[in-house]
Structures are given as structure tokens and as C-alpha cells.
Scaffold this active site. Structure first.
Site, PDB file in Angstrom:
ATOM      1  N   ARG A 280       2.382 -30.973  -3.231  1.00 19.61           N
ATOM      2  CA  ARG A 280       1.558 -30.332  -2.178  1.00 19.61           C
ATOM      3  C   ARG A 280       0.347 -29.600  -2.751  1.00 19.61           C
ATOM      4  O   ARG A 280      -0.493 -29.102  -2.008  1.00 19.61           O
ATOM      5  CB  ARG A 280       2.412 -29.404  -1.322  1.00 19.61           C
ATOM      6  CG  ARG A 280       2.960 -28.195  -2.055  1.00 19.61           C
ATOM      7  CD  ARG A 280       3.698 -27.264  -1.097  1.00 19.61           C
ATOM      8  NE  ARG A 280       4.193 -26.072  -1.785  1.00 19.61           N
ATOM      9  CZ  ARG A 280       4.710 -25.014  -1.167  1.00 19.61           C
ATOM     10  NH1 ARG A 280       4.809 -24.990   0.152  1.00 19.61           N
ATOM     11  NH2 ARG A 280       5.131 -23.961  -1.861  1.00 19.61           N
TER      12      ARG A 280
ATOM     13  N   HIS B 154       8.190 -30.789   5.053  1.00 20.28           N
ATOM     14  CA  HIS B 154       8.460 -29.392   5.446  1.00 20.28           C
ATOM     15  C   HIS B 154       7.716 -29.045   6.747  1.00 20.28           C
ATOM     16  O   HIS B 154       6.846 -28.171   6.773  1.00 20.28           O
ATOM     17  CB  HIS B 154       7.993 -28.501   4.297  1.00 20.28           C
ATOM     18  CG  HIS B 154       8.484 -27.083   4.328  1.00 20.28           C
ATOM     19  ND1 HIS B 154       8.221 -26.205   5.355  1.00 20.28           N
ATOM     20  CD2 HIS B 154       9.195 -26.372   3.418  1.00 20.28           C
ATOM     21  CE1 HIS B 154       8.744 -25.031   5.083  1.00 20.28           C
ATOM     22  NE2 HIS B 154       9.354 -25.105   3.924  1.00 20.28           N
TER      23      HIS B 154
ATOM     24  N   GLU C 229      12.920 -29.607   8.815  1.00 15.56           N
ATOM     25  CA  GLU C 229      12.437 -30.336   7.638  1.00 15.56           C
ATOM     26  C   GLU C 229      13.332 -31.531   7.314  1.00 15.56           C
ATOM     27  O   GLU C 229      14.535 -31.358   7.070  1.00 15.56           O
ATOM     28  CB  GLU C 229      12.387 -29.388   6.446  1.00 15.56           C
ATOM     29  CG  GLU C 229      11.553 -28.145   6.739  1.00 15.56           C
ATOM     30  CD  GLU C 229      11.789 -27.014   5.768  1.00 15.56           C
ATOM     31  OE1 GLU C 229      12.066 -27.298   4.580  1.00 15.56           O
ATOM     32  OE2 GLU C 229      11.723 -25.847   6.186  1.00 15.56           O
TER      33      GLU C 229
HETATM   34  O1  TA6 Z   1      12.226 -24.511   3.790  1.00 15.37           O
HETATM   35  C1  TA6 Z   1      12.543 -23.150   3.834  1.00 15.37           C
HETATM   36  C2  TA6 Z   1      12.017 -22.504   2.561  1.00 15.37           C
HETATM   37  O2  TA6 Z   1      12.658 -23.003   1.422  1.00 15.37           O
HETATM   38  C3  TA6 Z   1      12.176 -20.991   2.712  1.00 15.37           C
HETATM   39  O3  TA6 Z   1      13.168 -20.496   1.826  1.00 15.37           O
HETATM   40  C4  TA6 Z   1      10.769 -20.453   2.421  1.00 15.37           C
HETATM   41  O4  TA6 Z   1      10.612 -20.204   1.045  1.00 15.37           O
HETATM   42  C5  TA6 Z   1       9.925 -21.620   2.906  1.00 15.37           C
HETATM   43  O5  TA6 Z   1      10.609 -22.763   2.404  1.00 15.37           O
HETATM   44  C6  TA6 Z   1       8.467 -21.569   2.556  1.00 15.37           C
HETATM   45  O6  TA6 Z   1       8.288 -21.787   1.190  1.00 15.37           O
HETATM   46  P1  TA6 Z   1       6.767 -21.658   0.636  1.00 15.37           P
HETATM   47  O7  TA6 Z   1       6.870 -21.934  -0.841  1.00 15.37           O
HETATM   48  O8  TA6 Z   1       5.944 -22.682   1.353  1.00 15.37           O
HETATM   49  O9  TA6 Z   1       6.336 -20.261   0.972  1.00 15.37           O
END
Ligand code: TA6
Length: 299
Positions: A91, A161, A264
Site C-alpha cells: 500500500r 482492507h 476486510e
Molecule cells: O484491520 C484492522 C486493523 O488491523 C486494526 O488493528 C487497525 O490497526 C487498522 O487495521 C488500521 O491499521 P493502519 O495501519 O491502516 O492504521
């Protein structure tokens, strides 16, 4: 850069980042080459389906906040390298647009990322080719194919995500995962299970295990349902940061948590993908939008 059909334009987006804008007959979308990041999808006749933070950074050095971040080749923090970027490097990388075509009322785009000196020198010393096919129309179809170009078996995690826009998280239910075991990322093991649709009353961060289920986000205040069908995926993550975590993220507005939910499509933890040399794996998410009344079971 391939020849672009009339409905596809490469523009300079926010932060000066290159952005592909799609204005198809049945849907519009915006995809940044940074992370091959879908930042918007608007099927004709519907309000925006994906959520983007008003505080998102648009920098080559940071992930965009919202839309559909591509998590690869690991999910969350790297198991061994604390300096490795959360959710992998895909990403954060600039993907190449290698194909764009109009197919009926839809528009299909193909993006590609391969290993490079920086990726091989980092926490992922493997040769790979990732191809991400985005089909924009009345549905949004996202297909991530990874090919192992190494001469040894590799194991990787992946996630689409997806941040969905909702009117009010307090009036949202997620169905399809009833009876499915999940790891609560806040409480830790052992896995838990509930037999009711998911409702949100606090920070929610769950990895649903061994599931190929279709999920539906019932956005009751808006009267809309977003359904996520998936293939090649054995886990599903459901996340809302709630108040404290939203306030702790500087690329997430303090009050924005009420207008989003992440569902997700992924292969994480024990569902990580093992690929033999030369093998490929594809994970697909297909998003549909319908009036809520049309998806609530009768009786
Ligand atoms: O998908 C949920 C997660 O793993 C949460 O724990 C939170 O960290 C979210 O992803 C967002 O992660 P990021 O690295 O995009 O802030």
C-alpha cells in the site's frame, strides 16, 4: 502507460500523486497508483460506497486512510521487524497501470507490482509478481493475484482492507458471520463466537476464522445494504476504531468513526497463503449495493 479508453483518465491527484479517474456508464471510481489504492467507488444512482478520512495524508511516504488499502505481504505489524511498515509495503508502493478497457458498461483496470531492490532488501527478500484487477461498474470487483517468482515456497498474508461509508455506526448491523469463531484483537485469545448479527457498541477489531461467507453491512439509517462476496479468502476482519483509537490516529478525524466500518476480505494468521515456486493465488472481493428492504429476509 497503456492506451486508455475514453472513460479512463490519468490525472494528478491530491498531494500531487498520480490518480486514475474512471467515469464509466454504470459506475465511477478513483484509484491512486500509490498502493493501487481505490479511494472512491460510486455506482450510478448511489451515494459513495467507500469511506475516506478527511484527514487522510496524500504522500508517497504514508498510506492513504480509507478506500481499499491493499495489505501485502503481511497483515498488521511485521512479526520480526519492528521497522517494517504495518500491513506490508504494497500500500506504500507505486503500482503500474498495465491495462484499461471498457467491457460492456464496466471498466476494468489492471495494476502490477513486482519485487524490487528496496522490497528485497527489506523484510521480504522474495521475488513476486502481484496483479490487481479492479472492475468498476454497478458492482466493484477487486481481484489480487500473487505469483511466487522465487525458487522456494513462500508464505504471505493479504487483505483488501475495505472502508465502507455508513450513515451512523450505532445503527449498523453486519450479517453473514453469525456462528463463526473470531479472534478478538483487543481481548486476545481464545477465539470467541456469537450467534447474532454484529452490532457496534465500542472499539471492534475481530478476525473471523475459517470463513468464506458473504457478509452484508446493513446501513439502517441510510436504508442501504452493501454486500461483500468473496473468493479465495478464508478470513474476514471487521473493524471500527471507536472514540479513543480514532482520536489517536492523526490521519483519522476524531469524530469520523461514526461514519465508517471496515469489512476486510483477507487471508491472515493461520489462513496465510503458502505458495510453491511458480504458483499463483487469487483473492477476490465483489461489492454490491442494494436498498436495505431488498436484502432483509422476510418473516
Ligand atoms: O484491520 C484492522 C486493523 O488491523 C486494526 O488493528 C487497525 O490497526 C487498522 O487495521 C488500521 O491499521 P493502519 O495501519 O491502516 O492504521
Amino acid at each position: 502507460m497503456p492506451t486508455l479508453p475514453p472513460s479512463v483518465h490519468l490525472e494528478t491527484g491530491r498531494g500531487g500523486l498520480p490518480c486514475v479517474r474512471v467515469t464509466g456508464r454504470s459506475g465511477e471510481a478513483e484509484i491512486y497508483l500509490h498502493g493501487a489504492h481505490v479511494t472512491s467507488w460510486n455506482p450510478i444512482g448511489h451515494a459513495p460506497v467507500l469511506w475516506m478520512s478527511q484527514a487522510s495524508r496524500f504522500s508517497a511516504q504514508a498510506p492513504l486512510r480509507g478506500g481499499v488499502p491493499l495489505c501485502y505481504p503481511w497483515f498488521g505489524a511485521h512479526a520480526a521487524d519492528p521497522n517494517a511498515p504495518a500491513h506490508g509495503f504494497a500500500r506504500l508502493a507505486e503500482w503500474s497501470l498495465i491495462k484499461a478497457a471498457e467491457v460492456g458498461d464496466d471498466v476494468t483496470l489492471v495494476f502490477r507490482l513486482t519485487d524490487s531492490e528496496p522490497t528485497r532488501a527489506g523484510a521480504w527478500p522474495h521475488r513476486f509478481e502481484a496483479t490487481y484487477t479492479v472492475t468498476v461498474g454497478s458492482r466493484l470487483v477487486l481481484a489480487l493475484q500473487v505469483t511466487n517468482c522465487d525458487n522456494e515456497t513462500v508464505t504471505y498474508e493479504e487483505a483488501l482492507h475495505t472502508y465502507l461509508a455508513v450513515a451512523d455506526i450505532l445503527d449498523v448491523g453486519v450479517t453473514g458471520l453469525e456462528g463463526t469463531a473470531y479472534l478478538d484483537q483487543l481481548a486476545g485469545p481464545p477465539p470467541m463466537q456469537e450467534d447474532h448479527p454484529i452490532r457496534f457498541t465500542g472499539e471492534t477489531d475481530r478476525i473471523y476464522l475459517d470463513t468464506r461467507a458473504t457478509t452484508t453491512v446493513e446501513d439502517r439509517s441510510r436504508g442501504r445494504a452493501v454486500t461483500i462476496h468473496k473468493a479465495g479468502s478464508d478470513t474476514t476482519v471487521v473493524w471500527n476504531p471507536w472514540t479513543a483509537k480514532a482520536a489517536a490516529m492523526n490521519d483519522f478525524g476524531d469524530d469520523e468513526w461514526t461514519t465508517m466500518v471496515c469489512v476486510e476480505t483477507c487471508n491472515v494468521r493461520a489462513a496465510a497463503i503458502r505458495l510453491a515456486p511458480g504458483a499463483s493465488h487469487t483473492m477476490t472481493a465483489t461489492l454490491d449495493v442494494d436498498p436495505l428492504a431488498s436484502v432483509i429476509p422476510r418473516g
